[in-house]
Write an enzyme that holds these catalytic residues in place. Structure first.
Site, mmCIF file in Angstrom:
data_model
loop_
_atom_site.group_PDB
_atom_site.id
_atom_site.type_symbol
_atom_site.label_atom_id
_atom_site.label_comp_id
_atom_site.label_asym_id
_atom_site.label_seq_id
_atom_site.Cartn_x
_atom_site.Cartn_y
_atom_site.Cartn_z
ATOM 1 N N ASP A 95 4.775 0.328 11.801
ATOM 2 C CA ASP A 95 3.547 -0.287 11.277
ATOM 3 C C ASP A 95 3.394 -1.757 11.680
ATOM 4 O O ASP A 95 2.378 -2.382 11.370
ATOM 5 C CB ASP A 95 3.496 -0.160 9.746
ATOM 6 C CG ASP A 95 3.314 1.280 9.309
ATOM 7 O OD1 ASP A 95 2.934 2.112 10.152
ATOM 8 O OD2 ASP A 95 3.567 1.575 8.125
ATOM 9 N N LYS A 133 0.838 -1.206 0.000
ATOM 10 C CA LYS A 133 0.000 0.000 0.000
ATOM 11 C C LYS A 133 0.872 1.256 0.000
ATOM 12 O O LYS A 133 0.632 2.188 -0.768
ATOM 13 C CB LYS A 133 -0.882 0.001 1.261
ATOM 14 C CG LYS A 133 -1.508 1.337 1.584
ATOM 15 C CD LYS A 133 -2.326 1.292 2.864
ATOM 16 C CE LYS A 133 -1.583 1.558 4.139
ATOM 17 N NZ LYS A 133 -1.287 2.965 4.469
ATOM 18 N N ASN A 134 1.898 1.265 0.857
ATOM 19 C CA ASN A 134 2.676 2.494 1.025
ATOM 20 C C ASN A 134 3.666 2.741 -0.114
ATOM 21 O O ASN A 134 4.333 3.773 -0.149
ATOM 22 C CB ASN A 134 3.370 2.500 2.390
ATOM 23 C CG ASN A 134 2.347 2.663 3.514
ATOM 24 O OD1 ASN A 134 1.183 2.992 3.257
ATOM 25 N ND2 ASN A 134 2.760 2.420 4.748
ATOM 26 N N ARG A 145 -8.737 -0.295 4.981
ATOM 27 C CA ARG A 145 -7.936 0.741 4.319
ATOM 28 C C ARG A 145 -6.612 0.159 3.829
ATOM 29 O O ARG A 145 -6.075 0.616 2.828
ATOM 30 C CB ARG A 145 -7.653 1.888 5.290
ATOM 31 C CG ARG A 145 -8.896 2.713 5.603
ATOM 32 C CD ARG A 145 -8.524 3.919 6.413
ATOM 33 N NE ARG A 145 -7.260 4.427 5.902
ATOM 34 C CZ ARG A 145 -6.356 5.050 6.628
ATOM 35 N NH1 ARG A 145 -6.553 5.265 7.898
ATOM 36 N NH2 ARG A 145 -5.246 5.482 6.086
ATOM 37 N N CYS A 169 -5.303 12.748 13.439
ATOM 38 C CA CYS A 169 -5.071 11.345 13.121
ATOM 39 C C CYS A 169 -4.984 10.568 14.427
ATOM 40 O O CYS A 169 -4.450 11.081 15.419
ATOM 41 C CB CYS A 169 -3.759 11.253 12.352
ATOM 42 S SG CYS A 169 -3.263 9.579 12.027
ATOM 43 N N ARG A 225 1.076 14.227 13.589
ATOM 44 C CA ARG A 225 1.466 14.098 12.188
ATOM 45 C C ARG A 225 1.506 15.436 11.434
ATOM 46 O O ARG A 225 0.695 15.684 10.527
ATOM 47 C CB ARG A 225 0.571 13.077 11.477
ATOM 48 C CG ARG A 225 0.625 11.727 12.179
ATOM 49 C CD ARG A 225 -0.097 10.656 11.446
ATOM 50 N NE ARG A 225 0.642 10.129 10.320
ATOM 51 C CZ ARG A 225 0.201 9.160 9.538
ATOM 52 N NH1 ARG A 225 -0.966 8.626 9.767
ATOM 53 N NH2 ARG A 225 0.919 8.722 8.539
HETATM 54 N N1 EPU Z 1 6.899 14.286 10.665
HETATM 55 C C1 EPU Z 1 7.147 15.607 10.968
HETATM 56 N N2 EPU Z 1 6.906 16.540 10.000
HETATM 57 C C2 EPU Z 1 6.460 16.205 8.756
HETATM 58 C C3 EPU Z 1 6.216 14.859 8.444
HETATM 59 C C4 EPU Z 1 6.463 13.909 9.433
HETATM 60 O O1 EPU Z 1 7.572 15.923 12.083
HETATM 61 O O2 EPU Z 1 6.276 17.102 7.925
HETATM 62 C C5 EPU Z 1 7.119 13.260 11.692
HETATM 63 C C6 EPU Z 1 5.878 12.417 11.970
HETATM 64 O O3 EPU Z 1 5.011 13.046 12.881
HETATM 65 C C7 EPU Z 1 6.490 11.151 12.511
HETATM 66 C C8 EPU Z 1 7.788 11.025 11.714
HETATM 67 O O4 EPU Z 1 8.056 12.325 11.197
HETATM 68 O O5 EPU Z 1 6.821 11.318 13.857
HETATM 69 C C9 EPU Z 1 7.736 10.044 10.566
HETATM 70 O O6 EPU Z 1 6.566 10.288 9.772
HETATM 71 P P1 EPU Z 1 6.560 10.048 8.207
HETATM 72 O O7 EPU Z 1 6.420 11.347 7.526
HETATM 73 O O8 EPU Z 1 7.736 9.189 7.858
HETATM 74 O O9 EPU Z 1 5.223 9.225 8.027
HETATM 75 P P2 EPU Z 1 4.224 9.303 6.811
HETATM 76 O O10 EPU Z 1 4.958 9.526 5.551
HETATM 77 O O11 EPU Z 1 3.114 10.241 7.155
HETATM 78 C C10 EPU Z 1 4.339 6.767 6.227
HETATM 79 C C11 EPU Z 1 3.349 5.649 6.130
HETATM 80 C C12 EPU Z 1 2.898 5.261 7.528
HETATM 81 C C13 EPU Z 1 4.131 4.847 8.327
HETATM 82 C C14 EPU Z 1 5.151 5.981 8.353
HETATM 83 C C15 EPU Z 1 6.442 5.626 9.058
HETATM 84 C C16 EPU Z 1 2.269 5.980 4.000
HETATM 85 C C17 EPU Z 1 1.056 6.335 3.253
HETATM 86 N N3 EPU Z 1 2.213 6.068 5.337
HETATM 87 O O12 EPU Z 1 3.640 7.847 6.836
HETATM 88 O O13 EPU Z 1 2.035 4.151 7.368
HETATM 89 O O14 EPU Z 1 3.759 4.535 9.645
HETATM 90 O O15 EPU Z 1 5.482 6.369 6.991
HETATM 91 O O16 EPU Z 1 7.033 4.513 8.459
HETATM 92 O O17 EPU Z 1 3.282 5.586 3.429
HETATM 93 C C18 EPU Z 1 0.293 2.703 7.916
HETATM 94 O O18 EPU Z 1 0.461 2.160 6.807
HETATM 95 O O19 EPU Z 1 -0.446 2.213 8.815
HETATM 96 C C19 EPU Z 1 0.962 3.971 8.197
HETATM 97 C C20 EPU Z 1 0.580 4.799 9.171
#
Ligand code: EPU
Length: 420
Positions: A307, A22-23, A399, A116, A121
């Site tokens: 995850d 998915k990701n 989802r 969320c 996030r």
């Molecule tokens: N963060 C910030 N600022 C930002 C973005 C992120 O501080 O602008 C922080 C977040 O709050 C978190 C950390 O950085 O503490 C990592 O977040 P990241 O941005 O890596 O997460 P994401 O891209 O929003 C993806 C996956 C998540 C998975 C995370 C971490 C997708 C669609 N989602 O989220 O997947 O947990 O990376 O590996 O790819 C899931 O599939 O259940 C899921 C939540």
């Protein structure tokens, strides 16, 4: 709202083939906006989040069609640059359209995703990435408005307080593909899904080096073309099924997986006394009685994935002894712990640490899913608990897992979906 009735206590046995991640699929679908030509994505899982992304692309004027697991997206010459709140509020990953829109059209209006269940996030690193490439960003009426006459290459560091960001790395990389000059992303996320997105972008004609490492270099090109691509298998689905095999003392072969993407996970399974045999792109997982206690701390890749934290917490709730689970990525990702306690687990949560005192068995109960991976943990607990467990609100599960009840059903699980 649908719910699952799980009749637990049966070992899982058989063979399962992993679907595409998915990701990986979600950013790849968004990246189709970078070209007017048709992109064909293969082996796309039928998930709610994929449906939401396809609806979003359609709402932006892209031509979208689906035949079985093959999805075709043609963004055309002038896609609309707005991602509406109506769709973004259903799925945070909608913000993946930000980078492609700014990169190709020089303008994006994307609704802020909002709250969320697993934590705050923020999106500051996404904005930092596109601002570094020359976009002017403002927030009005709940929308991010980003404009750039033409994005230009730059050097940007994308680490936040919890480490690198998968989403911000992907957005910046997508925007940089059509920038003038070279972009260097430091502190980039190393997750296999980021490297897979780069693989797709390269197939479209992008020039990217170092994806999957902390420093990614993107040389801007003037145009990208359509292509055909098959995203990587879902390491989180594989890990979830591996834990299900372990918790039910079963034996499951998982085909079409990349054990190399699961290093930290396989290590934890082995530490817990679960037998894992890997061979090429398949692996066999056998549960052998109660797992040993183990300490798990989530971390950015190649560390242990957040995850799979909920699923491992469920596994360790049956451990011999006390385990400590530390969640380092998201601030409130322990909602499953209280539900597991309703099933007889003994878990104390203090901030981002859960102390899991192993119990010899879980008991069936009615439990409530709070987010995608928490739902999976409750289903696994239900499979291990002898008797009838009801998991409410499984729309969270739909989802990100494709008809999990049918997949696990083919391995001998008895799970009914009750609609309504
Ligand atoms: N963060 C910030 N600022 C930002 C973005 C992120 O501080 O602008 C922080 C977040 O709050 C978190 C950390 O950085 O503490 C990592 O977040 P990241 O941005 O890596 O997460 P994401 O891209 O929003 C993806 C996956 C998540 C998975 C995370 C971490 C997708 C669609 N989602 O989220 O997947 O947990 O990376 O590996 O790819 C899931 O599939 O259940 C899921 C939540």
């Amino acid at each position: 709202m649908d719910r699952f009735v799980v009749h637990g206590g049966r070992p899982l046995e058989g063979t399962l083939t992993a679907m595409s991640a998915k990701n990986a699929v979600l950013p790849i679908l968004a990246a189709c906006l970078l070209t007017p030509e048709e992109c064909v994505i293969e082996n796309v899982p039928m998930l709610e989040d994929v449906g939401t992304m396809l609806r979003l692309l359609e709402s932006m004027g892209a031509g979208v069609s689906r035949s079985g697991r093959t999805v075709r997206v043609r963004a055309g010459e002038e896609p609309c640059c707005e991602a509406h709140y109506d769709i973004v509020r259903k799925m945070r990953a909608s913000y993946y359209v930000l980078g492609p829109l700014v990169g190709r059209l020089g303008h994006a209006r994307v609704s802020l995703p909002g709250g969320c269940a697993i934590g705050a996030r923020p999106v500051d690193l996404h904005l930092k990435g596109i601002e570094a490439l020359g976009a002017e960003v403002s927030i009005d009426h709940g929308y991010i408005d980003a404009r750039a006459r033409r994005v230009r290459g730059a050097t940007v560091t994308l680490e936040g307080p919890n480490g690198p960001s998968v989403g911000a790395t992907a957005n910046t990389m997508m925007a940089a593909c059509l920038a003038k000059g070279e972009t260097v992303i430091r502190g980039a996320a190393c997750e296999p899904e980021v490297a897979d997105l780069a693989g797709f972008l390269e197939r479209m004609g992008a020039a990217i080096e170092g994806a999957g490492t902390p420093t990614v270099r993107v040389k801007g090109v003037s145009r990208l073309r359509g292509c055909r691509y098959r995203p990587i298998p879902d390491r989180i689905e594989v890990g979830t099924v591996a834990v299900a095999a372990a918790m039910t003392k079963g034996k499951v072969e998982i085909r079409n997986c990349r054990p190399g993407h699961l290093g930290a996970v396989l290590e934890m399974l082995e530490q817990g006394g679960v037998e894992v045999k890997t061979r090429g792109r398949s692996m066999v997982v056998s549960g052998r009685g109660r797992p040993k206690a183990a300490n798990v701390s989530t971390a950015p890749y190649p560390g242990f994935p957040t995850d799979l934290q909920a699923q491992f917490t469920a596994l360790l709730s049956l451990g011999r002894g006390t385990s400590v689970v530390t969640e380092s990525i998201f601030e409130s990702r322990f909602m499953h712990a209280m539900e597991l306690n309703r099933m007889g687990a003994n878990i104390e949560v203090n901030g981002n640490v859960a102390v899991v005192h192993g119990v010899s068995r879980l008991r069936p109960a009615q439990v409530m899913a709070s987010d995608l991976r928490a739902s999976a943990a409750l289903v696994l607990a239900g499979l291990a608990a002898r008797g009838r467990t009801e998991v409410l609100r499984i729309y969270h599960l739909d989802r990100g897992y494709e008809r999990l009840e049918e997949k696990l059903g083919r391995l001998g699980a008895r799970i009914e979906r009750v609609r309504g």
